[in-house]
Write a protein that holds these residues in place. Structure first.
Motif, PDB file in Angstrom:
ATOM      1  N   SER B  43      45.222  47.786  35.429  1.00 42.32           N
ATOM      2  CA  SER B  43      44.588  46.605  36.030  1.00 42.32           C
ATOM      3  C   SER B  43      44.534  45.459  35.030  1.00 42.32           C
ATOM      4  N   ALA B  44      44.246  45.786  33.773  1.00 39.12           N
ATOM      5  CA  ALA B  44      44.184  44.733  32.751  1.00 39.12           C
ATOM      6  C   ALA B  44      45.542  44.054  32.618  1.00 39.12           C
ATOM      7  N   THR B  45      46.602  44.855  32.597  1.00 36.27           N
ATOM      8  CA  THR B  45      47.950  44.287  32.481  1.00 36.27           C
ATOM      9  C   THR B  45      48.266  43.416  33.687  1.00 36.27           C
ATOM     10  N   ARG B  46      47.900  43.888  34.871  1.00 38.52           N
ATOM     11  CA  ARG B  46      48.212  43.136  36.089  1.00 38.52           C
ATOM     12  C   ARG B  46      47.442  41.809  36.127  1.00 38.52           C
ATOM     13  N   ILE B  47      46.140  41.871  35.818  1.00 33.13           N
ATOM     14  CA  ILE B  47      45.339  40.640  35.899  1.00 33.13           C
ATOM     15  C   ILE B  47      45.709  39.688  34.763  1.00 33.13           C
ATOM     16  N   ALA B  48      46.005  40.225  33.582  1.00 34.51           N
ATOM     17  CA  ALA B  48      46.473  39.369  32.488  1.00 34.51           C
ATOM     18  C   ALA B  48      47.735  38.638  32.928  1.00 34.51           C
ATOM     19  N   SER B  55      51.069  40.917  28.113  1.00 39.15           N
ATOM     20  CA  SER B  55      50.489  42.108  27.490  1.00 39.15           C
ATOM     21  C   SER B  55      51.458  42.656  26.460  1.00 39.15           C
ATOM     22  N   ARG B  56      50.988  42.776  25.221  1.00 41.25           N
ATOM     23  CA  ARG B  56      51.831  43.322  24.159  1.00 41.25           C
ATOM     24  C   ARG B  56      51.249  44.644  23.699  1.00 41.25           C
ATOM     25  N   LEU B  69      41.084  39.782  25.116  1.00 40.89           N
ATOM     26  CA  LEU B  69      39.739  40.369  25.030  1.00 40.89           C
ATOM     27  C   LEU B  69      38.905  39.973  26.245  1.00 40.89           C
ATOM     28  N   LYS B  70      39.026  38.706  26.664  1.00 41.29           N
ATOM     29  CA  LYS B  70      38.297  38.284  27.866  1.00 41.29           C
ATOM     30  C   LYS B  70      38.756  39.089  29.082  1.00 41.29           C
ATOM     31  N   VAL B  71      40.060  39.303  29.182  1.00 39.83           N
ATOM     32  CA  VAL B  71      40.589  40.057  30.334  1.00 39.83           C
ATOM     33  C   VAL B  71      40.063  41.490  30.331  1.00 39.83           C
ATOM     34  N   VAL B  72      40.149  42.187  29.192  1.00 40.60           N
ATOM     35  CA  VAL B  72      39.704  43.587  29.196  1.00 40.60           C
ATOM     36  C   VAL B  72      38.179  43.675  29.369  1.00 40.60           C
ATOM     37  N   THR B  73      37.445  42.692  28.855  1.00 39.95           N
ATOM     38  CA  THR B  73      35.988  42.708  29.061  1.00 39.95           C
ATOM     39  C   THR B  73      35.666  42.571  30.545  1.00 39.95           C
ATOM     40  N   MET B  74      36.407  41.679  31.227  1.00 38.22           N
ATOM     41  CA  MET B  74      36.221  41.505  32.672  1.00 38.22           C
ATOM     42  C   MET B  74      36.617  42.747  33.443  1.00 38.22           C
ATOM     43  N   VAL B  75      37.823  43.239  33.128  1.00 36.89           N
ATOM     44  CA  VAL B  75      38.415  44.287  33.962  1.00 36.89           C
ATOM     45  C   VAL B  75      37.752  45.633  33.693  1.00 36.89           C
ATOM     46  N   TYR B  76      37.634  46.010  32.415  1.00 34.32           N
ATOM     47  CA  TYR B  76      37.042  47.320  32.111  1.00 34.32           C
ATOM     48  C   TYR B  76      35.528  47.311  32.379  1.00 34.32           C
ATOM     49  N   GLY B  77      34.846  46.292  31.825  1.00 33.18           N
ATOM     50  CA  GLY B  77      33.381  46.261  31.910  1.00 33.18           C
ATOM     51  C   GLY B  77      32.863  45.833  33.269  1.00 33.18           C
ATOM     52  N   GLY B  78      33.681  45.057  34.008  1.00 30.07           N
ATOM     53  CA  GLY B  78      33.251  44.554  35.309  1.00 30.07           C
ATOM     54  C   GLY B  78      33.930  45.276  36.458  1.00 30.07           C
ATOM     55  N   LEU B  79      35.166  44.919  36.716  1.00 32.12           N
ATOM     56  CA  LEU B  79      35.851  45.382  37.927  1.00 32.12           C
ATOM     57  C   LEU B  79      35.918  46.905  38.041  1.00 32.12           C
ATOM     58  N   VAL B  80      36.515  47.544  37.053  1.00 28.22           N
ATOM     59  CA  VAL B  80      36.715  49.000  37.144  1.00 28.22           C
ATOM     60  C   VAL B  80      35.377  49.724  37.036  1.00 28.22           C
ATOM     61  N   ASN B  81      34.579  49.363  36.047  1.00 26.89           N
ATOM     62  CA  ASN B  81      33.317  50.062  35.810  1.00 26.89           C
ATOM     63  C   ASN B  81      32.386  49.971  37.014  1.00 26.89           C
ATOM     64  N   LYS B  82      32.226  48.780  37.569  1.00 28.87           N
ATOM     65  CA  LYS B  82      31.249  48.624  38.654  1.00 28.87           C
ATOM     66  C   LYS B  82      31.726  49.251  39.959  1.00 28.87           C
ATOM     67  N   ASN B  83      33.038  49.283  40.189  1.00 25.04           N
ATOM     68  CA  ASN B  83      33.524  49.996  41.369  1.00 25.04           C
ATOM     69  C   ASN B  83      33.255  51.489  41.278  1.00 25.04           C
ATOM     70  N   ILE B  84      33.398  52.040  40.078  1.00 28.72           N
ATOM     71  CA  ILE B  84      33.083  53.462  39.879  1.00 28.72           C
ATOM     72  C   ILE B  84      31.592  53.692  40.078  1.00 28.72           C
ATOM     73  N   VAL B  85      30.783  52.842  39.471  1.00 30.47           N
ATOM     74  CA  VAL B  85      29.318  53.004  39.582  1.00 30.47           C
ATOM     75  C   VAL B  85      28.885  52.938  41.054  1.00 30.47           C
ATOM     76  N   ALA B  86      29.395  51.940  41.782  1.00 29.72           N
ATOM     77  CA  ALA B  86      29.025  51.816  43.197  1.00 29.72           C
ATOM     78  C   ALA B  86      29.489  53.044  43.983  1.00 29.72           C
ATOM     79  N   GLY B  87      30.689  53.546  43.659  1.00 32.32           N
ATOM     80  CA  GLY B  87      31.215  54.737  44.344  1.00 32.32           C
ATOM     81  C   GLY B  87      30.380  55.974  44.063  1.00 32.32           C
TER      82      GLY B  87
END
Lengths: 255, 255
Positions: B43-48, B55-56, B69-87
């Motif tokens: 997801s980080a690669t796709r959104i970046a 992505s290198r 760093l902004k992308v991975v903070t958003m994607v890992y800490g926000g998008l992916v993490n919160k979808n798992i938590v809600a699930g």
């Protein structure tokens, strides 16, 4: 009961590193138990735009389709929230970033479609004050992003003022809660062109008079109505002030 | 001591709703105390890429400049993490999404520049097992994103296997920890073309023999070296298996 200060800051303050640093230093100066609620709308709009997603606002609220929900979940729950948490940890505060889904602290229902379909927007139906109070009493400083969940696996976009108000009401059973709304002005102004015309205190009867006289108008009316709602639900006081004054106790006091 | 199961899942599983739902249902079936660590690289690669950020990768690790760093903070800490938590909340599990900055559970140092400048990548220097153990003992299920912080206000990108290993080692003082690495295969295979050739158990001496014989090679070698490191630090067992088997106890057991 012990005092708890809940600070709500808008997106503008937390999204630029200079104003964010100023805010975090002010927040650090606040004595006693505390909790921070943040916005992030400007960053969400900017990143949505970079991703080719148009931001549509109605009555100041974001229409949240599935793609926009991903953006706000990333930006509010990830980017903005974690930068605040890291900044507070650097100042020695034991911050914990949370959305309403985390520990199920704010459960919402997706807003019913009436004239307007707001999409994935949540209206809070339950706040777990006990869980938050337990964290706070053990020295944790919750940092709440403007996101909730529906209990069925979906995140929902929720207004940060609402999050702050619901958290304040749920915590009023455990603490003497002061709820502080940060604002770009020094407080509620008697004359919008005079920054020093702050009204020091407003109660329900003077509020009605100010509205009748046209002194208080526009977006300040729902903000104050929410403040009176919080006070009727046990919140001790609500303060409307600017971010640079949150540790000093200036601004307008709603009682 | 009570048993604690730590599951680490890669990005592929958690980033598509079908495989994510399967994983969350399997995770729900695990008895006793548990903790989940997730990736999110795809997801980080796709959104970046959507944001125009290239992505290198070097040696399988992401070069993390300020924008990344902004992308991975958003994607890992926000998008992916919160979808798992809600699930997980939808399945009745009291999940709490965290990065290393939250409650300061994983403090890192920015990786020193040698041949390669990995940028904002963190090497863990301290894990707060007591804080995590306290949450877990009170029924909370931590969901850890692959992010840490430097204690100076900066988030840092950190490999999810490393997060899982460090959490496992820090929690080994409080629980009998089983660390499960989810993998696309059923376990460590004797023959990479035969999915049923799972090696049921590997110890340090048989590992050396398998490496000498060329049966274990490539990316599996550091994974197993990390596993032995965890066991030497008090983790009871490490299991390498596929996500659909995590509640059944299949796969390769590292002892």
């Amino acid at each position: 009961m012990e005092k708890l200060t809940i600070i709500k800051v808008g997106g503008k303050i937390v999204e630029e590193s200079e104003t964010l640093n100023g805010l975090l230093s002010e927040f650090t100066r606040i004595q006693g138990k505390k909790l921070l609620v943040h916005g992030g709308g400007r960053s969400a709009t900017r990143i949505a735009s970079q991703l080719g997603i148009e931001s549509r606002m109605v009555n100041g609220r974001r229409i949240t389709d599935a793609e926009t929900l991903k953006v706000v979940t990333m930006v509010y729950g990830g980017l903005v929230n974690k930068n605040i948490v890291a900044g507070l940890q650097a100042r020695g505060l034991n911050a914990l970033g949370m959305t309403g889904a985390d520990m199920n602290i704010l459960l919402s229902v997706k807003r019913p479609v009436k004239e307007i379909d707001y999409g994935y927007v949540g209206d809070v139906k339950a706040a777990d004050g006990a869980a938050l109070a337990d964290l706070i009493s053990r020295g944790v400083i919750p940092v709440l992003a403007p996101l909730t969940h529906d209990g069925k696996g979906n995140m929902l976009n929720t207004n940060a003022d609402t999050i702050a108000g619901e958290a304040a009401k749920a915590l009023a059973r455990y603490f003497d809660v002061t709820l502080v709304f940060c604002f770009e002005k020094k407080g509620v102004l008697r004359d919008e062109n005079d920054d020093d015309s702050v009204i020091p205190e407003i109660n329900e009867s003077s509020f009605k008079q100010y509205v009748a006289d046209g002194i208080i108008q526009g977006g300040m009316i729902p903000k104050l109505e929410n403040s009176f709602d919080a006070i009727r639900s046990g919140v001790k006081e609500v303060i409307i002030t600017q971010a640079s004054d949150i540790a000093n106790g200036g601004g307008t006091r709603i009682v």
